[in-house]
Design a protein around this motif. Structure first.
Motif, PDB file in Angstrom:
ATOM      1  N   THR A  99      -4.479 -10.344  -1.960  1.00  0.00           N
ATOM      2  CA  THR A  99      -3.675  -9.443  -2.953  1.00  0.00           C
ATOM      3  C   THR A  99      -2.394  -9.709  -2.742  1.00  0.00           C
ATOM      4  O   THR A  99      -1.468  -9.128  -3.112  1.00  0.00           O
ATOM      5  CB  THR A  99      -4.005  -7.951  -2.371  1.00  0.00           C
ATOM      6  N   MET A 100      -1.918 -10.958  -2.078  1.00  0.00           N
ATOM      7  CA  MET A 100      -0.393 -11.485  -2.013  1.00  0.00           C
ATOM      8  C   MET A 100       0.304 -11.321  -3.121  1.00  0.00           C
ATOM      9  O   MET A 100      -0.416 -11.681  -4.245  1.00  0.00           O
ATOM     10  CB  MET A 100      -0.245 -12.520  -1.205  1.00  0.00           C
ATOM     11  N   ASN A 120      -8.414  -3.216  -4.422  1.00  0.00           N
ATOM     12  CA  ASN A 120      -7.248  -4.121  -3.890  1.00  0.00           C
ATOM     13  C   ASN A 120      -6.051  -4.039  -4.653  1.00  0.00           C
ATOM     14  O   ASN A 120      -6.134  -3.642  -5.907  1.00  0.00           O
ATOM     15  CB  ASN A 120      -7.891  -5.572  -4.294  1.00  0.00           C
ATOM     16  N   ASN A 175       2.643  -6.601   6.664  1.00  0.00           N
ATOM     17  CA  ASN A 175       1.261  -6.368   6.598  1.00  0.00           C
ATOM     18  C   ASN A 175       0.568  -6.343   5.182  1.00  0.00           C
ATOM     19  O   ASN A 175      -0.407  -6.132   5.057  1.00  0.00           O
ATOM     20  CB  ASN A 175       0.970  -5.032   7.154  1.00  0.00           C
ATOM     21  N   HIS A 176       1.533  -6.545   4.046  1.00  0.00           N
ATOM     22  CA  HIS A 176       1.204  -6.704   2.754  1.00  0.00           C
ATOM     23  C   HIS A 176       0.625  -8.020   2.404  1.00  0.00           C
ATOM     24  O   HIS A 176      -0.001  -8.447   1.616  1.00  0.00           O
ATOM     25  CB  HIS A 176       2.285  -6.567   1.829  1.00  0.00           C
ATOM     26  N   GLU A 177       0.852  -9.004   3.691  1.00  0.00           N
ATOM     27  CA  GLU A 177       0.312 -10.435   3.414  1.00  0.00           C
ATOM     28  C   GLU A 177      -0.437 -10.777   4.896  1.00  0.00           C
ATOM     29  O   GLU A 177      -1.501 -10.381   4.573  1.00  0.00           O
ATOM     30  CB  GLU A 177       1.470 -11.318   3.237  1.00  0.00           C
ATOM     31  N   ASP A 207       8.684  -5.164   6.285  1.00  0.00           N
ATOM     32  CA  ASP A 207       8.016  -4.758   4.880  1.00  0.00           C
ATOM     33  C   ASP A 207       9.369  -3.799   4.293  1.00  0.00           C
ATOM     34  O   ASP A 207       9.594  -2.799   5.145  1.00  0.00           O
ATOM     35  CB  ASP A 207       6.888  -3.627   5.182  1.00  0.00           C
ATOM     36  N   ASN A 251      -8.814  -7.580   1.849  1.00  0.00           N
ATOM     37  CA  ASN A 251      -8.279  -9.021   2.343  1.00  0.00           C
ATOM     38  C   ASN A 251      -6.710  -9.208   1.774  1.00  0.00           C
ATOM     39  O   ASN A 251      -6.525  -9.447   0.734  1.00  0.00           O
ATOM     40  CB  ASN A 251      -9.258  -9.965   1.897  1.00  0.00           C
ATOM     41  N   GLN A 252      -5.809  -9.103   2.530  1.00  0.00           N
ATOM     42  CA  GLN A 252      -4.304  -9.279   2.385  1.00  0.00           C
ATOM     43  C   GLN A 252      -3.995 -10.635   1.682  1.00  0.00           C
ATOM     44  O   GLN A 252      -3.139 -10.783   0.762  1.00  0.00           O
ATOM     45  CB  GLN A 252      -3.455  -8.885   3.656  1.00  0.00           C
ATOM     46  N   SER A 253      -4.785 -11.617   2.225  1.00  0.00           N
ATOM     47  CA  SER A 253      -4.479 -12.955   1.409  1.00  0.00           C
ATOM     48  C   SER A 253      -4.794 -13.086  -0.060  1.00  0.00           C
ATOM     49  O   SER A 253      -4.343 -13.705  -0.651  1.00  0.00           O
ATOM     50  CB  SER A 253      -5.163 -14.130   2.346  1.00  0.00           C
TER      51      SER A 253
END
Length: 428
Positions: free
Chosen positions: A355-356, A409, A241-243, A302, A351-353
């Motif tokens: 902050t990957m 973020n 869920n981090h990505e 995770d 938005n996780q995309s």
């Protein structure tokens, strides 16, 4: 005379009534017009095969840009050299016109061609092995129905020693597990249908699993994300869920992203946009929902605590430069606070995309822009213009850094050197 006329009238009335009864109770017994002709079994199999070929996205690889459909010849760059896809039209001389259904299934199931040649794993036989014989036969029937194209296959251009196919024996021993998909009796029919499509024809793990130096991937790291070789895009993890982990997405949000290309949680670009355009938009709502159910249920892996804002790591001057550029170039679509205007303009805050750990996709979007796919349910998508010709490396790094750390973020800063390295790899 009157009696005879009355008798004919009664008989006519009975015929009309009988016809009405037959129409209501046995409609199939009545003759049909030419527009209601019954579909024969062969046509049904071909139609099914066309659907399955779309699910497998066969056209994407086996059609060269500007070339004839399924005639092959498309260059597939790899770290080991260029592969050229073969002609799979039913041409007897240059295609698969002389193949049998059994030979086609063997190729799909084992990765061995009609003449016994071992296929390179750019052909996703490691996933297609899960396809049932019935579905393989349907795809074969469809391919045999398309117009034949006489186009000779182009030889691969691989570096030594990778041009020696005997080395594939070692690769297969390490990374290939032959066998059709086996349903999990502990899961629902819908989950299993999604698993069959994701693991088999969809071959989703090919991009969303890291590839090692030998061109193989570990099943223990399946769907954990990785760079797509030679495409310079990062396929995010579907188990974090981090990505792009989908654990906190709704089924509808996942299904929209897969089938439409946009949802209230995000938008697809790059290689995934091509998959949606060529393949997923044509799949049934039921199959898309099944895939969404399966993907949402992927076990989360995770191993680290949720990241926190990294804004304190950024030079104040860089952060201010990024804020100014964002306000001038980005805020009109993505909002001053990064909330966006979904689904047309995706949010950037949270938005996780964005902050990957890998900033590659964010840098690419700023430099090159892009469009989500034009789909049946979103025929006129909103796109993002390129800024690579407007921003230098320092400015591009500043604005990417800003969107990765602003609004709480949890991304990390991006350097001008990272931007420059990617800029050199991208086509002008």
């Amino acid at each position: 005379m009157r009696t005879r006329t009355a008798l004919f009238a009664v008989l006519a009335l009975l015929v009309i009534v009988a016809a009405g009864v037959v129409y209501v109770l046995y409609p199939a017994a009545l003759p049909r017009g030419e527009h209601a002709a019954a579909v024969d079994a062969t046509t049904q199999i071909i139609t099914k095969g066309e659907y399955l070929a779309r699910a497998g996205d066969c056209v994407a690889c086996h059609t060269a840009p500007g070339g004839k459909t399924f005639a092959g010849g498309r260059a597939m760059p790899t770290p080991f050299g260029a592969l050229y896809t073969p002609n799979i039209t039913p041409d007897d001389e240059t295609g698969i016109g002389r193949w049998t259904a059994e030979e086609f299934y063997r190729m799909m199931h084992t990765g061995v061609s009609r003449d016994g040649t071992l296929l390179y794993p750019a052909m996703p036989f490691a996933s297609y092995t899960k396809v049932t014989r019935e579905d393989s036969d349907a795809i074969y029937a469809y391919l045999m129905s398309v117009p034949p194209v006489n186009l000779k296959n182009r030889p691969h251009e691989l570096k030594f020693p990778y041009n020696n196919r005997e080395l594939l024996l070692g690769w297969r021993a390490l990374y290939f597990r032959q066998g059709e998909y086996q349903p999990d009796p502990q899961q629902s029919k819908q989950w299993n249908r999604g698993g069959y499509l994701v693991q088999g024809l969809g071959h989703c793990s090919m991009c969303h699993t890291a590839i090692n130096a030998l061109g193989g991937s570990s099943t223990s790291r399946e769907f954990e994300g990785g760079m797509i070789p030679n495409q310079n895009w990062y396929a995010p993890s579907l188990t974090s869920n981090h990505e792009a982990g989908l654990g906190n997405w709704t089924i509808r949000e996942i299904a929209d992203l897969l089938q439409i290309g946009v949802s209230h949680r995000g938008t697809v670009y790059g290689p995934m946009a091509e998959v949606v355009y060529n393949s997923l938009q044509y799949m049934s709502d039921d199959d898309i929902e099944a895939m969404a159910v399966y993907l949402k249920a992927l076990p989360q892996r995770d191993s680290e605590p949720p990241p926190t804002s990294q804004a304190r790591l950024v030079d104040p001057g860089t952060l201010e430069l990024g804020r100014r550029i964002y306000g001038k170039q980005c805020a009109v679509c993505h909002d001053e606070e990064g909330k966006g205007h979904p689904p047309a303009y995706p949010p950037l805050a949270g938005n996780q995309s964005i902050t990957m750990a890998s900033p590659v996709n964010s840098i690419r979007m700023v430099l090159n822009g892009g469009y989500p796919p034009g789909t049946q349910k979103n025929p006129r998508p909103h796109g993002m213009p390129p800024f690579g010709h407007i921003l230098d490396d320092r400015e591009a790094a500043a604005v990417v850094t800003y969107i990765r750390v602003a609004w709480d973020n949890s991304g990390t800063p991006v350097t001008p050197a990272q931007v420059n390295e990617l800029r050199k790899l991208l086509p002008e």
